[in-house]
Design an enzyme around this catalytic site. Structure first.
Site, PDB file in Angstrom:
ATOM      1  N   HIS A 172       0.820  -1.222   0.000  1.00 32.62           N
ATOM      2  CA  HIS A 172       0.000   0.000   0.000  1.00 32.62           C
ATOM      3  C   HIS A 172       0.849   1.265   0.000  1.00 32.62           C
ATOM      4  CE1 HIS A 172      -4.081  -1.780   0.719  1.00 32.62           C
ATOM      5  NE2 HIS A 172      -3.311  -2.822   0.976  1.00 32.62           N
ATOM      6  N   ASP A 385       3.490   9.525  -1.036  1.00 29.51           N
ATOM      7  CA  ASP A 385       2.293   8.801  -0.603  1.00 29.51           C
ATOM      8  C   ASP A 385       2.056   7.645  -1.559  1.00 29.51           C
ATOM      9  OD1 ASP A 385      -0.037   8.333   0.885  1.00 29.51           O
ATOM     10  OD2 ASP A 385      -0.603  10.438   0.878  1.00 29.51           O
TER      11      ASP A 385
HETATM   12  C1  GDG Z   1      -2.173   4.037   3.286  1.00 27.58           C
HETATM   13  C2  GDG Z   1      -1.112   4.660   2.359  1.00 27.58           C
HETATM   14  C3  GDG Z   1      -2.743   4.523   0.474  1.00 27.58           C
HETATM   15  C4  GDG Z   1      -9.020  10.264   7.236  1.00 27.58           C
HETATM   16  N1  GDG Z   1      -9.426  11.051   8.238  1.00 27.58           N
HETATM   17  C5  GDG Z   1     -10.583  10.542   8.690  1.00 27.58           C
HETATM   18  C6  GDG Z   1     -10.904   9.429   7.933  1.00 27.58           C
HETATM   19  N2  GDG Z   1      -9.912   9.276   7.046  1.00 27.58           N
HETATM   20  C7  GDG Z   1      -9.832   8.206   6.039  1.00 27.58           C
HETATM   21  C8  GDG Z   1      -9.944   8.777   4.658  1.00 27.58           C
HETATM   22  C9  GDG Z   1      -9.159   7.756   3.831  1.00 27.58           C
HETATM   23  C10 GDG Z   1      -8.161   7.195   4.820  1.00 27.58           C
HETATM   24  O1  GDG Z   1      -8.570   7.578   6.119  1.00 27.58           O
HETATM   25  C11 GDG Z   1      -6.766   7.742   4.584  1.00 27.58           C
HETATM   26  O2  GDG Z   1      -6.256   7.110   3.437  1.00 27.58           O
HETATM   27  P1  GDG Z   1      -4.976   7.666   2.667  1.00 27.58           P
HETATM   28  O3  GDG Z   1      -4.868   6.894   1.408  1.00 27.58           O
HETATM   29  O4  GDG Z   1      -5.154   9.120   2.407  1.00 27.58           O
HETATM   30  O5  GDG Z   1      -3.730   7.488   3.634  1.00 27.58           O
HETATM   31  P2  GDG Z   1      -3.094   6.357   4.649  1.00 27.58           P
HETATM   32  O6  GDG Z   1      -3.923   6.230   5.873  1.00 27.58           O
HETATM   33  O7  GDG Z   1      -1.698   6.794   4.863  1.00 27.58           O
HETATM   34  O8  GDG Z   1      -3.141   4.952   3.839  1.00 27.58           O
HETATM   35  C12 GDG Z   1      -1.802   5.453   1.256  1.00 27.58           C
HETATM   36  C13 GDG Z   1      -3.677   3.788   1.423  1.00 27.58           C
HETATM   37  O9  GDG Z   1      -2.951   3.111   2.447  1.00 27.58           O
HETATM   38  C14 GDG Z   1      -4.520   2.744   0.664  1.00 27.58           C
HETATM   39  O10 GDG Z   1      -3.710   1.860  -0.045  1.00 27.58           O
HETATM   40  O11 GDG Z   1      -3.521   5.333  -0.396  1.00 27.58           O
HETATM   41  O12 GDG Z   1      -0.838   5.997   0.371  1.00 27.58           O
HETATM   42  O13 GDG Z   1      -0.243   5.507   3.106  1.00 27.58           O
HETATM   43  O14 GDG Z   1     -10.013   6.716   3.399  1.00 27.58           O
HETATM   44  O15 GDG Z   1     -11.311   8.879   4.328  1.00 27.58           O
HETATM   45  N3  GDG Z   1     -12.026   8.712   8.098  1.00 27.58           N
HETATM   46  C15 GDG Z   1     -12.884   9.122   9.085  1.00 27.58           C
HETATM   47  N4  GDG Z   1     -12.614  10.194   9.909  1.00 27.58           N
HETATM   48  C16 GDG Z   1     -11.481  10.922   9.750  1.00 27.58           C
HETATM   49  O16 GDG Z   1     -11.255  11.878  10.500  1.00 27.58           O
HETATM   50  N5  GDG Z   1     -14.052   8.461   9.268  1.00 27.58           N
END
Ligand code: GDG
Length: 499
Positions: A172, A385
């Site tokens: 990921h 990222d």
């Molecule tokens: C890893 C990789 C890759 C965020 N704040 C809240 C909340 N979120 C949810 C978002 C989104 C998720 O968390 C964050 O996903 P990201 O992809 O932006 O980042 P990572 O957590 O670092 O994820 C990344 C991912 O895995 C998938 O393969 O894209 O690069 O680092 O879904 O919506 N959800 C809620 N409240 C919040 O305050 N409910």
């Protein structure tokens, strides 16, 4: 998929897709994990049959918790198998090797790594423990799908235990280029462990290329066959498939929920609290890879360089608490607090405009969607990222198609969204400031055209497409026939036109 359709799927990830917490009266409260991966894999597991193996996340263990895990699985329609970890394992495997070595290194931040040798031995020990649970729970005809950087060694441990089932792995986070990967003291063992999988999936073609370059430089006799989204890599004793599979979101679910009255009401409330201005949004876990201090500096530079933005634009920065027990995360939090304080104290007028609206909390899903809907501009500027799902979720929720996405060229999502997003280098503070001004003054037609292109691309390759394409790559006989959507094979982010 014909006769293979009934092949059971065994999903393995660090955390189970349910969160287990002790409620009032000591009973276990079970909540479903919120990510897109969970939403996408639950129906697949229910239909094909199979199990999900992972750590329940609770510090305590015992028959009571195991009963709660089994009950959650029975309700979900497939088996849930816990891997229990004691406090030392959690410290050395999860916080240590995974989050103090692999996480910073694979994001290109080697100076933040703590190469403590005991972390490596515990990482192998815990990967073996996961493999033992997989062995107890799988048959040779199953397909085992392991997720993420915590579990890169599971296939090697499985092979050592005599397992013959096919196994795939999806990373990921980014995979670094050779000059960064080679810093890892255990680089060769780790590469050989990865080669024990039958299919290796990366977020982007750039990650895949980095992996293959590392192989070419460290492993002898590497040949690559094919040119498409999935290629075959042969080394002197293993042949594996390697592909780029950009992860996505449940687009329709985000769009539908963003259109509900409750979300619309919450978004209106935000506009009432922050009236007569454009709202710029940043949403990130507290993490040094997300570039939050750089973004705050860019926002400040925009206010300095473009006085017309003052009192007409506010940044809403949501930071979700994460990994606070690791010292670097604590220091990052202090730095963000200081920067927000400095910016607000430079510009704030009594009873008037506040430049940065800072939320340090985890939001409910409807609140998160309300921020997405209320924001005119999303400023998503990670230093590196794997993908960044927030960027895709923001586009899915832009149901009027009037919003602008400013996106770091170092997010995996940039390869797919470059036709609509304004791409920036997050280290270029003045460049990001100029791009903010450009987004602020962009015509309605340009905003709509850009957003429409991004939404179409995300809709066409959503999370269900992602699961399907990974599983098909695992079983397809002929890789040349494997569908290859154009937007997913961009080798690198091309030069963008600076303003
Ligand atoms: C890893 C990789 C890759 C965020 N704040 C809240 C909340 N979120 C949810 C978002 C989104 C998720 O968390 C964050 O996903 P990201 O992809 O932006 O980042 P990572 O957590 O670092 O994820 C990344 C991912 O895995 C998938 O393969 O894209 O690069 O680092 O879904 O919506 N959800 C809620 N409240 C919040 O305050 N409910």
């Amino acid at each position: 998929m014909g006769a293979r359709a009934r092949q059971r799927l065994v999903v393995v990830s660090n955390r189970l897709p349910f969160v287990f917490k002790r409620g009032k009266g000591g009973r276990w409260r079970i909540e479903r994990g919120s990510g897109g991966l969970v939403s996408a894999l639950l129906p697949v597991l229910r239909n094909r049959g199979g199990s999900w193996i992972g750590w329940p996340g609770a510090a305590e263990t015992g028959p009571d918790l195991e009963r709660a895990v089994t009950a959650a699985g029975a309700e979900a329609g497939f088996a849930l198998k816990p891997v229990t970890l004691d406090a030392r394992a959690v410290h050395e495997f999860y916080q240590g090797f995974s989050n103090e070595i692999i996480w910073p290194l694979f994001h290109g931040l080697a100076s933040l790594c703590n190469f403590e040798p005991s972390y490596w031995s515990t990482y192998k020990e815990v990967n073996r423990k996961f493999a033992q649970v997989v062995m107890e729970d799988s048959a040779a005809s199953d397909f085992i799908w392991v997720h993420d950087y915590h579990l890169m060694g599971v296939a090697a441990e499985l092979r050592g235990l005599g397992c013959r089932a096919k196994a795939g792995f999806f990373l990921h986070i980014p995979f670094p280029p050779p000059d960064v990967f080679f810093i890892l003291p255990w680089r060769l063992t780790l590469l050989h462990s990865l080669l024990q999988y039958d299919l290796l999936g990366f977020q982007t073609m750039r990650d895949r290329r980095n992996f293959i370059q590392c192989l070419r430089e460290l492993v002898t006799d590497v040949t690559v066959q094919g040119k498409g989204q999935v290629v075959t890599v042969a080394t002197d004793h293993r042949t594996v498939r390697v592909g780029g599979f950009p992860i996505s979101i449940d687009y329709n679910a985000f769009m539908r929920q963003a259109a509900t009255d409750d979300v619309a009401r919450r978004a209106q409330e935000l506009h009432r609290l922050l009236p007569r201005r454009k709202l710029v949004l940043g949403v990130d876990r507290l993490d040094y890879t997300k570039g939050i201090p750089h973004r705050l500096q860019a926002f400040r530079a925009a206010l300095e360089r473009y006085p017309d933005l003052r009192e007409r634009m506010s940044l809403i920065q949501v930071v979700v608490p994460s990994r606070e027990d690791i010292p670097q995360y604590h220091q990052l939090k202090t730095r963000i607090d200081q920067l927000v304080g400095q910016i607000n104290s430079s510009y704030v007028r009594p009873g008037g405009w506040v430049p940065v609206w800072y939320v340090y909390d985890s939001l409910s899903r409807n609140d998160l969607l309300a921020y997405y809907r209320a924001a005119d501009i999303a400023l998503i500027t990670p230093l590196r990222d794997g993908m960044n799902l927030v960027a895709k979720e923001y586009c899915a929720c832009s149901i009027e198609e009037e919003c602008v996405l400013i996106l770091s060229e170092f997010a995996g999502a940039a390869a797919q969204l470059q036709n609509g997003a304004l791409l920036v280098n997050p280290h270029d503070i003045e460049g990001v400031a100029d791009t903010l001004h450009r987004a602020f003054t962009m015509s309605d037609e340009e905003r709509r055209a850009r957003m429409r292109r991004m939404r179409r691309s995300i809709r066409e390759s959503d999370i269900f497409w992602w699961v399907d394409s990974f599983l098909r790559a695992a079983i397809a006989k002929d890789l040349s026939a494997f569908p290859q959507p154009e937007s997913h094979v961009i080798e690198a982010v091309p030069d963008y036109v600076p303003i």
